[in-house]
Write an enzyme that holds these catalytic residues in place. Sequence first.
Site, PDB file in Angstrom:
ATOM      1  CG  HIS A 156      27.205  31.991  24.338  1.00 21.48           C
ATOM      2  ND1 HIS A 156      27.884  31.509  25.421  1.00 21.48           N
ATOM      3  CD2 HIS A 156      27.261  31.018  23.403  1.00 21.48           C
ATOM      4  CE1 HIS A 156      28.353  30.299  25.151  1.00 21.48           C
ATOM      5  NE2 HIS A 156      27.988  29.983  23.926  1.00 21.48           N
ATOM      6  CG  ASP A 364      25.873  40.880  29.810  1.00 25.48           C
ATOM      7  OD1 ASP A 364      26.135  40.123  28.865  1.00 25.48           O
ATOM      8  OD2 ASP A 364      26.742  41.469  30.480  1.00 25.48           O
TER       9      ASP A 364
HETATM   10  C1  GDG Z   1      28.982  36.651  26.109  1.00 21.72           C
HETATM   11  C2  GDG Z   1      27.633  37.251  26.562  1.00 21.72           C
HETATM   12  C3  GDG Z   1      27.627  35.635  28.481  1.00 21.72           C
HETATM   13  C4  GDG Z   1      37.027  40.621  30.703  1.00 21.72           C
HETATM   14  N1  GDG Z   1      38.076  41.494  30.633  1.00 21.72           N
HETATM   15  C5  GDG Z   1      39.182  40.746  30.633  1.00 21.72           C
HETATM   16  C6  GDG Z   1      38.817  39.394  30.689  1.00 21.72           C
HETATM   17  N2  GDG Z   1      37.493  39.361  30.735  1.00 21.72           N
HETATM   18  C7  GDG Z   1      36.711  38.096  30.854  1.00 21.72           C
HETATM   19  C8  GDG Z   1      35.844  38.100  32.070  1.00 21.72           C
HETATM   20  C9  GDG Z   1      34.801  37.059  31.675  1.00 21.72           C
HETATM   21  C10 GDG Z   1      34.707  37.258  30.164  1.00 21.72           C
HETATM   22  O1  GDG Z   1      35.876  37.955  29.754  1.00 21.72           O
HETATM   23  C11 GDG Z   1      33.508  38.131  29.790  1.00 21.72           C
HETATM   24  O2  GDG Z   1      32.359  37.369  29.930  1.00 21.72           O
HETATM   25  P1  GDG Z   1      30.921  38.049  30.071  1.00 21.72           P
HETATM   26  O3  GDG Z   1      29.960  36.959  30.365  1.00 21.72           O
HETATM   27  O4  GDG Z   1      30.971  39.060  31.156  1.00 21.72           O
HETATM   28  O5  GDG Z   1      30.606  38.823  28.723  1.00 21.72           O
HETATM   29  P2  GDG Z   1      30.747  38.640  27.096  1.00 21.72           P
HETATM   30  O6  GDG Z   1      32.159  38.662  26.661  1.00 21.72           O
HETATM   31  O7  GDG Z   1      29.876  39.710  26.526  1.00 21.72           O
HETATM   32  O8  GDG Z   1      30.135  37.186  26.770  1.00 21.72           O
HETATM   33  C12 GDG Z   1      27.490  37.119  28.075  1.00 21.72           C
HETATM   34  C13 GDG Z   1      28.886  35.036  27.897  1.00 21.72           C
HETATM   35  O9  GDG Z   1      28.948  35.229  26.477  1.00 21.72           O
HETATM   36  C14 GDG Z   1      28.953  33.522  28.161  1.00 21.72           C
HETATM   37  O10 GDG Z   1      27.802  32.864  27.694  1.00 21.72           O
HETATM   38  O11 GDG Z   1      27.683  35.571  29.899  1.00 21.72           O
HETATM   39  O12 GDG Z   1      26.234  37.610  28.490  1.00 21.72           O
HETATM   40  O13 GDG Z   1      27.542  38.617  26.165  1.00 21.72           O
HETATM   41  O14 GDG Z   1      35.267  35.751  31.904  1.00 21.72           O
HETATM   42  O15 GDG Z   1      36.602  37.796  33.215  1.00 21.72           O
HETATM   43  N3  GDG Z   1      39.698  38.382  30.723  1.00 21.72           N
HETATM   44  C15 GDG Z   1      41.022  38.704  30.697  1.00 21.72           C
HETATM   45  N4  GDG Z   1      41.444  40.016  30.607  1.00 21.72           N
HETATM   46  C16 GDG Z   1      40.564  41.056  30.589  1.00 21.72           C
HETATM   47  O16 GDG Z   1      40.977  42.228  30.543  1.00 21.72           O
HETATM   48  N5  GDG Z   1      41.931  37.714  30.736  1.00 21.72           N
END
Ligand code: GDG
Length: 462
Positions: A156, A364
């Site tokens: 990821h 990222d």
């Molecule tokens: C890893 C990789 C890759 C965020 N704050 C809250 C919340 N979120 C949710 C977002 C989004 C998820 O969490 C974060 O996803 P990301 O992709 O931005 O980042 P990582 O957590 O670092 O994920 C990344 C991912 O895996 C998938 O393969 O894209 O690059 O690092 O859905 O909306 N959700 C809630 N409250 C929050 O305060 N409910």
Amino acid sequence: MSRLVVISNRIADLTKSSQSGGLAVALVDALKATGGLWFGWGGDIVGNGTKIETSIENIDSVTVASVPLTEDDYDQYYLGFSNKELWPVFHYRLDLAEFDTDHVNGYRRVNQMFADKLCPLLKPDDLIWIHDYHLIPLASELRQRNVGQTIGFFLHIPFPPPEILSATPEHEWLVRSLASYDVIGFQTSNDLANFHRYLVEEEKGEIFTDGRVHAYGRTIQADVFPIGIDVDAFAEMSRTPEAEQQIENLRRRTIARAHIIGVDRLDYTKGLPERFKAFGRLLESYPANNKAVTLMQVAQPTREDLEAYANIRHELEGISGAINGNFGDFDWTPVRYIHRSVSRDVLAALFRASMVGLVTPLRDGMNLVAKEYIAAQEHDNPGVLILSKFAGAAEALQEALLVNPYDVDEVTEAMQKSITMSRDERIERHKILFAKIKQHDAHHWHDSFISALRNSRHGAVA
Ligand code: GDG
């Protein structure tokens, strides 16, 4: 149809998967389709020496099997090797990496324990799909226990260039472990190219034009599977009556006419201090934005036991406090910084109510927030996405305003351009971006990975 077995470090709460983000939703759908098994750490930490028992629960057609970690496992495998070494190194941050033999030993031990506990649950025809950097050596541990089933791995996070990876003492062991899989999936072609470069430059393997690679005596499929979101579900969430109410409340309580929104786990990879500084400069360089533009940053707490995470928190509190002190007034708080988790429907509403989505990680794997922001916009009056060129999402989402997140002036200019962009240009950009996230949504991601796993079943050379 073969049963799907998903293994990840943490098991999401399946009963609340709509709150847990893209990955949980995508995987739960795939598991339900085949009546699958999800195995991983359930989140409990038990005393050292406690006998580890697997808990099994059936939720609809999915079997959830979870194990606890001991205190040492948590310190060495989770906080230590996974998050003090692999996470920073794979995000190109050698300066933050800590190399420690106890951590490596803990990482091996937990991967061995996962293999021991998983083996009795497997069926001969299973398709096994292992997720992320915590579990790189799991296939090799399973192979040592005579597991011959097809095993895939999806990373990821980014795969770093060989110049960076080879600085870790365990680099060869890690890449050799990857060769035990049948299919390896990366987020972007840049990650795949880095993997290829490692094999070629370290003289460990050969690359074929059809996507297969030969390394450490095995031929495996290595390819790009960009992760997506459930676009329709997220768009719908941003339009519920509760979401409408949230948007109304936000508009009533603030005098600002434009909101810039950032939503991230509070992580040093997400570029938050640089982003705050760019916003401060926006107020300084374009005074018309005073009282007219607000930055709302939701920073979900994460890995708070680690020093690097406490440091970033203090730094952010300092910068946001300084901006609010310098520019704020009795009736206007320029930076609204929320250091806690917010429910997903509120996030969807905030995205929809914001004129600019600010997604500026320093590095990222993909970044699902960028896709969620696009999904939540109104088609006839959409906001503008500012996206770091170092997020995996930028490889496809070229119609966003792409920026170098280290270049504070460039991000400031992108904010000003977004706020003043014509409606026609916003609609034009959004139309293309929306079509792209629809085409590569969560369903497309898991369908294409699982079909690569099925196809490799007869192709792999043991
Ligand atoms: C890893 C990789 C890759 C965020 N704050 C809250 C919340 N979120 C949710 C977002 C989004 C998820 O969490 C974060 O996803 P990301 O992709 O931005 O980042 P990582 O957590 O670092 O994920 C990344 C991912 O895996 C998938 O393969 O894209 O690059 O690092 O859905 O909306 N959700 C809630 N409250 C929050 O305060 N409910």
